[in-house]
Motif scaffolding. Structure first.
Motif, PDB file in Angstrom:
ATOM      1  N   ILE A  64     -36.580  59.384 -14.107  1.00 44.56           N
ATOM      2  CA  ILE A  64     -35.231  59.946 -13.148  1.00 44.56           C
ATOM      3  C   ILE A  64     -35.054  61.278 -13.379  1.00 44.56           C
ATOM      4  O   ILE A  64     -35.086  61.807 -12.163  1.00 44.56           O
ATOM      5  CB  ILE A  64     -34.054  59.156 -13.643  1.00 44.56           C
TER       6      ILE A  64
ATOM      7  N   GLN B 210     -33.062  45.365 -12.720  1.00 42.77           N
ATOM      8  CA  GLN B 210     -33.497  46.090 -13.891  1.00 42.77           C
ATOM      9  C   GLN B 210     -32.844  47.387 -14.075  1.00 42.77           C
ATOM     10  O   GLN B 210     -32.555  47.498 -15.320  1.00 42.77           O
ATOM     11  CB  GLN B 210     -35.061  46.188 -13.944  1.00 42.77           C
ATOM     12  N   ILE B 211     -32.306  47.955 -13.023  1.00 46.08           N
ATOM     13  CA  ILE B 211     -31.668  49.154 -13.250  1.00 46.08           C
ATOM     14  C   ILE B 211     -30.427  49.175 -13.401  1.00 46.08           C
ATOM     15  O   ILE B 211     -29.625  49.849 -14.256  1.00 46.08           O
ATOM     16  CB  ILE B 211     -32.142  50.154 -12.043  1.00 46.08           C
TER      17      ILE B 211
ATOM     18  N   LEU C 249     -33.894  47.086  -8.560  1.00 40.85           N
ATOM     19  CA  LEU C 249     -32.314  47.174  -8.958  1.00 40.85           C
ATOM     20  C   LEU C 249     -31.962  46.438  -9.998  1.00 40.85           C
ATOM     21  O   LEU C 249     -30.931  46.544 -10.886  1.00 40.85           O
ATOM     22  CB  LEU C 249     -31.521  46.842  -7.630  1.00 40.85           C
TER      23      LEU C 249
ATOM     24  N   LEU D  96     -33.741  54.315 -17.619  1.00 38.42           N
ATOM     25  CA  LEU D  96     -33.280  54.128 -16.519  1.00 38.42           C
ATOM     26  C   LEU D  96     -32.073  54.941 -16.362  1.00 38.42           C
ATOM     27  O   LEU D  96     -31.949  55.139 -14.975  1.00 38.42           O
ATOM     28  CB  LEU D  96     -32.918  52.573 -16.406  1.00 38.42           C
TER      29      LEU D  96
ATOM     30  N   SER E 211     -38.054  60.874 -19.207  1.00 37.35           N
ATOM     31  CA  SER E 211     -37.087  60.415 -18.148  1.00 37.35           C
ATOM     32  C   SER E 211     -37.770  60.570 -16.822  1.00 37.35           C
ATOM     33  O   SER E 211     -37.664  61.706 -16.244  1.00 37.35           O
ATOM     34  CB  SER E 211     -35.721  61.217 -18.442  1.00 37.35           C
TER      35      SER E 211
END
Length: 383
Positions: free
Chosen positions: A222, A364-365, A362, A312, A220
């Protein structure tokens, strides 16, 4: 007590409703007005002592017909207001907003009022928030991920697909602790974050809980960005303009939710309301599509989309919320809509606070049902 005489304007309204096949009484009209669902007739003086006359406001007939078809004993006025407002009927805006606010105001955490309220001092408030959170989570019998999500993850793993492809693994420095977050710890952290806001939502504090939402062995980027704010990213709890505007709310998140509701335009509320329904359809369609590929043994776009959702973060979180809502209702739909409003508000603030952010990513997220609300422009080029 004698009944009030039905006015000529209401007689005309009732007759027009009957012409559309809906029988409504004057008593029902008055009840709906008393509940704030139906605007009152506009009264106009005839002048020179001739009294006054009244006319039904614009859109009243469509609303009366809709209420005649949908209002029934036991159905809450707030639920009717939400649905009617979402369908762009003439329900008074203040009634609709009150219904949105009520969805936040009725959220009371177990044990929240068992002791004196939150202290003004921030450090004391943090202690208080964790005390309440621990009591609230003490009897929680929940799992972090719904069974359907876990089963899909397990089937992908069993198919021999890696959750840590090298091209993405390079962006994850790995967890700083080998101890996984338990369901109770996840629930406790969530409640403490709601009650205390940004002070408890630092990147390093959130990171292990982000990882708790992932399949075993998944990487991840993120979570890594959150866990190691010394890298290229910034700790979200510290993103602010130094003048009172911050990315994450300080204090009780419910107060921020009410702020977002009050600041939203009627159109934004409607878009959020419809996005909440679209989110459910989107999430269930994702599950069905990836399960079909797993059944066939021919893994393709649906499986890739599912796995990218884990990378994501946000798509996976929203799928989880849908699958946890096993009995969808008006209440859960408006709660979802409020969450989507908060996410969209955060993205708008992020653009202001971090103007050099890579916002071209954004599309894609952020899932497609959230694009209009969050102001995400879909690029015409390849993803």
């Amino acid at each position: 007590m004698p009944r009030k005489t039905t006015s000529p304007a209401d007689e005309n309204l009732l007759a027009a409703a009957r012409a559309r096949g809906v029988v409504v009484t004057g008593t029902q009209l008055e009840r709906w007005r008393g509940e704030g669902l139906l605007p009152r007739n506009a009264t106009r003086s005839l002048g020179r002592g001739r009294g006054s006359t009244s006319t039904a406001p614009s859109g009243a007939l469509d609303l009366v017909v809709w209420l005649g078809r949908h209002a029934r004993p036991g159905r809450r006025p707030h639920d009717l207001a939400l649905h009617a407002f979402g369908e762009e009927l003439a329900v008074p805006e203040h009634t609709a907003r009150a219904a949105w606010r009520a969805a936040v105001e009725r959220v009371v955490l177990p044990g929240e009022y068992d002791a004196p309220g939150p202290p003004a001092n921030s450090s004391d408030r943090s202690d208080w928030a964790w005390d309440v959170a621990e009591r609230a989570a003490a009897n929680a019998h929940s799992v972090v991920l719904p069974r359907r999500m876990r089963r899909i993850d397990e089937r992908i793993t069993a198919a021999g697909v890696s959750w840590a492809p090298p091209e993405l693994a390079q962006f994850d420095r790995g967890p700083s602790s080998g101890e996984p977050v338990t369901a109770k710890e996840f629930a406790t952290f969530t409640v403490a974050g709601v009650l205390a806001g940004a002070p408890e939502l630092s990147g390093p504090a959130m990171a292990p809980h982000v990882r708790a939402l992932l399949p075993a062995g998944a990487i991840s980027p993120i979570a890594s960005w959150l866990e190691y704010p010394d890298g290229p990213g910034r700790d979200p709890a510290e993103i602010n303009d130094g003048a009172g505007t911050s990315l994450l709310p300080a204090g009780d998140v419910r107060e921020d939710l009410l702020r977002v509701i009050d600041g939203a335009t009627p159109e934004q509320l409607r878009v959020a309301w419809h996005a909440a329904a679209d989110m459910r359809d989107w999430a269930l369609a994702q599950c069905t599509a990836v399960e079909a590929e797993l059944d066939s043994g021919d893994l393709g776009d649906a499986t890739l989309t599912w796995m990218m959702g884990a990378v994501l973060g946000l798509p996976r979180l929203l799928v989880r919320d849908v699958l946890r809502d096993r009995r969808p209702s008006t209440g859960t739909r408006v709660s979802t809509a409020i969450m989507l409003l908060l996410i969209s508000d955060g993205l708008h603030r992020l653009r202001v606070l971090v103007p050099d952010g890579q916002f071209e990513l954004l599309p894609q997220i952020v899932p497609p049902f959230l694009h209009a609300l969050a102001g995400v422009t879909t690029s015409a080029g390849p993803s």
